[in-house]
Motif scaffolding. Structure first.
Motif, mmCIF file in Angstrom:
data_model
loop_
_atom_site.group_PDB
_atom_site.id
_atom_site.type_symbol
_atom_site.label_atom_id
_atom_site.label_comp_id
_atom_site.label_asym_id
_atom_site.label_seq_id
_atom_site.Cartn_x
_atom_site.Cartn_y
_atom_site.Cartn_z
ATOM 1 N N TYR A 115 0.841 -1.196 0.000
ATOM 2 C CA TYR A 115 0.000 0.000 0.000
ATOM 3 C C TYR A 115 0.874 1.243 0.000
ATOM 4 O O TYR A 115 1.811 1.368 0.786
ATOM 5 C CB TYR A 115 -0.918 -0.017 1.221
ATOM 6 C CG TYR A 115 -1.916 1.122 1.270
ATOM 7 C CD1 TYR A 115 -2.691 1.440 0.160
ATOM 8 C CD2 TYR A 115 -2.089 1.869 2.435
ATOM 9 C CE1 TYR A 115 -3.614 2.478 0.197
ATOM 10 C CE2 TYR A 115 -3.010 2.907 2.484
ATOM 11 C CZ TYR A 115 -3.766 3.198 1.366
ATOM 12 O OH TYR A 115 -4.680 4.234 1.406
ATOM 13 N N SER A 122 -5.155 8.907 1.568
ATOM 14 C CA SER A 122 -5.720 7.851 0.735
ATOM 15 C C SER A 122 -6.092 8.467 -0.604
ATOM 16 O O SER A 122 -6.234 9.692 -0.711
ATOM 17 C CB SER A 122 -6.956 7.228 1.383
ATOM 18 O OG SER A 122 -8.015 8.167 1.447
ATOM 19 N N SER A 199 -6.091 -0.282 1.786
ATOM 20 C CA SER A 199 -4.923 -1.120 2.083
ATOM 21 C C SER A 199 -5.227 -2.609 1.986
ATOM 22 O O SER A 199 -4.304 -3.431 1.925
ATOM 23 C CB SER A 199 -4.383 -0.803 3.480
ATOM 24 O OG SER A 199 -5.321 -1.153 4.485
#
Length: 222
Positions: A115, A122, A199
């Protein structure tokens, strides 16, 4: 309802387009920076749907035209294009348009995928920052394998995790997602929880990579 898939010529865009076209009565708008590429993709999707006896309601446009016509706009583009794509169509978005992002930032090495979120925390939060203030942003469809979506002979039994700050927009996306056969949408709270949802994607890809009997892995919560 009209659903625009910007970058709808790519893997996740193709999968969502085929599933929405087969399982719902909504009009599917395939967007691309190149309108000819969008029209070529539409022809391919129509051929696939015809082979299974499904009536296609799919049209191709340049991204801005697709977004302008849509009630729900899905950014089915790679994460590094998400922000720029939002800004390119921002002038045709309004408070009645729900902007959905399934993109996940990842980096790969010899061990697998990891990730790699942007500085915003994000990709979903990045999209929210780049979108006009009045446009509600929802994160959804992150952990779905494109291969599973495009294989229409495969019966899905998967969950998609949904985040958003606007409860009405989030409920709208949850209802839309659950129109896809075999897909359940779960509310995971506000946009601040998007990193945890995103993730999961490299995790499921790594599971598929290291287990020969598992392909196109997704998530299911019991």
């Amino acid at each position: 309802m009209r659903i625009a898939l910007l970058g709808g010529t790519g893997d996740i865009g193709e999968g969502l387009a085929l599933r929405f076209a087969r399982d719902t009565d909504h009009e599917i708008l395939i967007g691309s920076r190149d309108p000819e590429k969008a029209r070529d993709a539409v022809a391919e999707y129509e051929d696939v749907l015809e082979t299974i006896g499904a009536e296609a309601n799919v049209k191709g446009f340049v991204n801005e035209m697709a977004a302008d016509r849509a009630d729900v706009v899905v950014l089915s583009v790679p994460p590094y294009y998400a922000g720029d794509t939002v800004e390119a169509v921002a002038d045709v978005l309004d408070e009645d348009t729900v902007l959905v992002t399934p993109a996940v930032g990842m980096q790969g090495d010899d061990d697998g995928l990891h990730y790699h979120p942007p500085s915003a925390g994000s990709v979903t939060e990045l999209v929210a920052k780049r979108a006009p203030d009045e446009v509600p942003v929802v994160g959804a469809f992150h952990n779905l394998a494109a291969g599973a979506l495009t294989d229409l002979e495969l019966e899905l039994d998967l969950d998609t995790l949904v985040v958003g700050d606007d409860s009405d927009a989030k409920e709208r996306v949850i209802a839309l997602a659950e129109e896809i056969e075999g897909l359940r949408a779960l509310d995971v709270g506000p946009l601040a929880n998007a990193a945890e949802v995103e993730s999961v994607t490299p995790l499921v890809i790594n599971v598929a990579r290291y287990n020969d009997d598992l392909h196109d892995v997704g998530v299911k919560f019991n």
